[in-house]
Design an enzyme around this catalytic site. Structure first.
Site, mmCIF file in Angstrom:
data_model
loop_
_atom_site.group_PDB
_atom_site.id
_atom_site.type_symbol
_atom_site.label_atom_id
_atom_site.label_comp_id
_atom_site.label_asym_id
_atom_site.label_seq_id
_atom_site.Cartn_x
_atom_site.Cartn_y
_atom_site.Cartn_z
ATOM 1 N N GLU A 141 0.837 -1.396 0.078
ATOM 2 C CA GLU A 141 0.252 0.579 -0.456
ATOM 3 C C GLU A 141 0.887 1.474 0.368
ATOM 4 O OE1 GLU A 141 -3.111 -0.481 3.493
ATOM 5 O OE2 GLU A 141 -3.510 -2.292 1.940
ATOM 6 N N GLU A 258 -5.194 -10.100 -2.175
ATOM 7 C CA GLU A 258 -6.014 -10.921 -0.766
ATOM 8 C C GLU A 258 -7.416 -10.351 -1.748
ATOM 9 O OE1 GLU A 258 -5.252 -7.434 2.288
ATOM 10 O OE2 GLU A 258 -3.109 -8.001 1.106
HETATM 11 C C1 XIL Z 1 -5.726 -7.706 7.842
HETATM 12 C C2 XIL Z 1 -6.088 -8.768 8.482
HETATM 13 O O1 XIL Z 1 -7.576 -9.825 7.982
HETATM 14 C C3 XIL Z 1 -6.817 -8.755 9.320
HETATM 15 O O2 XIL Z 1 -6.654 -10.093 10.365
HETATM 16 C C4 XIL Z 1 -5.620 -7.497 10.786
HETATM 17 O O3 XIL Z 1 -6.041 -7.556 11.785
HETATM 18 C C5 XIL Z 1 -5.376 -6.443 10.051
HETATM 19 O O4 XIL Z 1 -4.946 -6.715 8.738
HETATM 20 N N1 XIL Z 1 -5.223 -5.628 3.730
HETATM 21 C C6 XIL Z 1 -3.897 -5.783 3.740
HETATM 22 C C7 XIL Z 1 -3.738 -7.107 4.692
HETATM 23 O O5 XIL Z 1 -2.727 -5.912 3.319
HETATM 24 O O6 XIL Z 1 -2.371 -7.202 5.441
HETATM 25 C C8 XIL Z 1 -5.192 -6.612 5.709
HETATM 26 O O7 XIL Z 1 -4.972 -7.357 6.661
HETATM 27 C C9 XIL Z 1 -5.802 -6.530 5.216
HETATM 28 C C10 XIL Z 1 -5.800 -4.759 4.185
#
Ligand code: XIL
Length: 348
Positions: A141, A258
């Site tokens: 990000e 993701e």
């Molecule tokens: C999220 C996880 O799913 C959660 O369990 C944690 O509390 C916070 O992070 N973008 C990302 C991920 O790159 O690392 C994030 O994951 C979701 C958004």
């Protein structure tokens, strides 16, 4: 009903892993070590469906770094042990992110030696998992157009401490620590053709990637997070295809790392909601896998039994969220069929 009989027949023996492999792709999921340890049925589903494993949280700074002088690899090692059981490589998430930084490190970035902090961390973590983590979200990000810099870079704690060079410092350190690892930059908000800020973010991201490649910085892939919107029409057409083409033209692979569909505000009964979610999965993946540079697809969880969407995006009607390809009972949903369909229709 007849429709549900057809669905059950098609879902029998569904293997996302095999369907992806046949299309020259690798399919995997993010996991938490506690869930696969405590829930053998869920673990069995992951072993059955996935040949790529990502740590949902266990490789983040706040998981690895209790303090400046120590690393705690317990959770990450459990994920690695599970990946070994699955005979699957790992995708590493993540070395540099503006979130999940412990307070001591935020302080250290301001008062200490930020470059040494970053390079030491990356060197230690990447070396430890060399040969097991085959690809890394080195930077997560990095683009935030609301921060109003001409280069679009987010004013993250890393940026504030090191300036725009933090990207190059991190990528070079990761490459030195494991020259075989594939190094990615990951971001959200690159997916939709009809959301203005996303279309603009594609351009910003392309400029960033172009600059890094032109300077010879080790960088091998762009990762689209793929957090898709259940309450937005799936506009994954010519715009997305052209963006992916331009990324590929820089010599970069494309990952989806993701993937899930936020169904917080999708109306209707479960069957209706699942159809909407499946359609979004199918349309997104058909466009993404049609690009020959696409190599891996990772969903942010596998079953609705375990999804951070439950906490972060609960439904106003309090019904359980259903963002993932398998339901809370570990049965394949229409989304799983839509994924398999997209994989198997990958173009020549
Ligand atoms: C999220 C996880 O799913 C959660 O369990 C944690 O509390 C916070 O992070 N973008 C990302 C991920 O790159 O690392 C994030 O994951 C979701 C958004």
């Amino acid at each position: 009903s007849a429709a549900s009989d057809v669905y059950k027949r098609q879902a029998q023996g569904l293997s996302l892993k095999t369907t992806a492999q046949r299309a020259g792709l690798r399919y995997g999921t993010a996991i938490e070590p506690q869930t696969v340890a405590a829930d053998p049925a869920f673990a069995a589903l992951v072993l059955d469906q996935c040949d790529l494993i990502t740590a949902e949280n266990a490789l983040k700074w706040n998981a690895l770094r209790p303090d400046r002088d120590h690393f705690d690899f317990a959770a990450a090692d459990q994920v690695a042990a599970f990946a070994r059981r699955a005979r699957a490589p790992m995708h590493g998430h993540t070395l540099v992110w503006h979130e999940a930084i412990p307070d001591w490190a935020i302080h250290e970035l301001k008062a200490g030696d930020p470059r040494a902090l970053l390079v030491d961390h990356i060197t230690t973590v990447v070396r430890r998992y060399a040969g097991r983590v085959v690809s890394w979200d080195v930077i997560n990000e990095p683009v935030e157009r609301n921060d109003r810099r001409p280069d679009g870079l987010r004013k993250s704690p890393w940026f504030e401490a090191l300036g725009p060079d933090y990207l190059e410092i991190a990528l070079r350190a990761a490459h030195a620590a494991d020259p075989n690892a594939r190094l990615a930059i990951a971001d959200y908000g690159l997916e939709y053709d009809d959301i203005g800020w996303m279309v603009e973010k594609r351009g910003t991201m392309l400029e960033l990637l172009r600059g890094l490649k032109a300077r010879g910085v080790p960088l091998h892939a762009l990762a689209l997070q793929g957090h898709l919107l259940g309450d937005h029409a799936p506009s994954f057409g010519a715009g997305l295809a052209a963006f992916l083409r331009e990324v590929a033209a820089l010599g970069l692979a494309i990952y989806v790392t993701e993937l899930d569909v936020n169904d917080q505000n999708v109306p209707g009964d479960i069957a209706q909601r699942d159809r909407v979610v499946a359609d979004i999965y199918g349309r997104f993946l058909r466009t993404v896998v049609a690009e020959p540079a696409t190599q891996i697809v990772v969903t942010w969880g596998l079953s609705d039994r375990y999804t951070s969407k439950t906490d972060f995006f609960p439904r106003p009607d309090h019904a359980p969220v259903r963002p993932l390809p398998f339901d809370a009972g570990l049965r394949p949903k229409p989304a799983a069929l839509a994924m398999a369909g997209a994989f198997s229709h990958r173009g020549p």
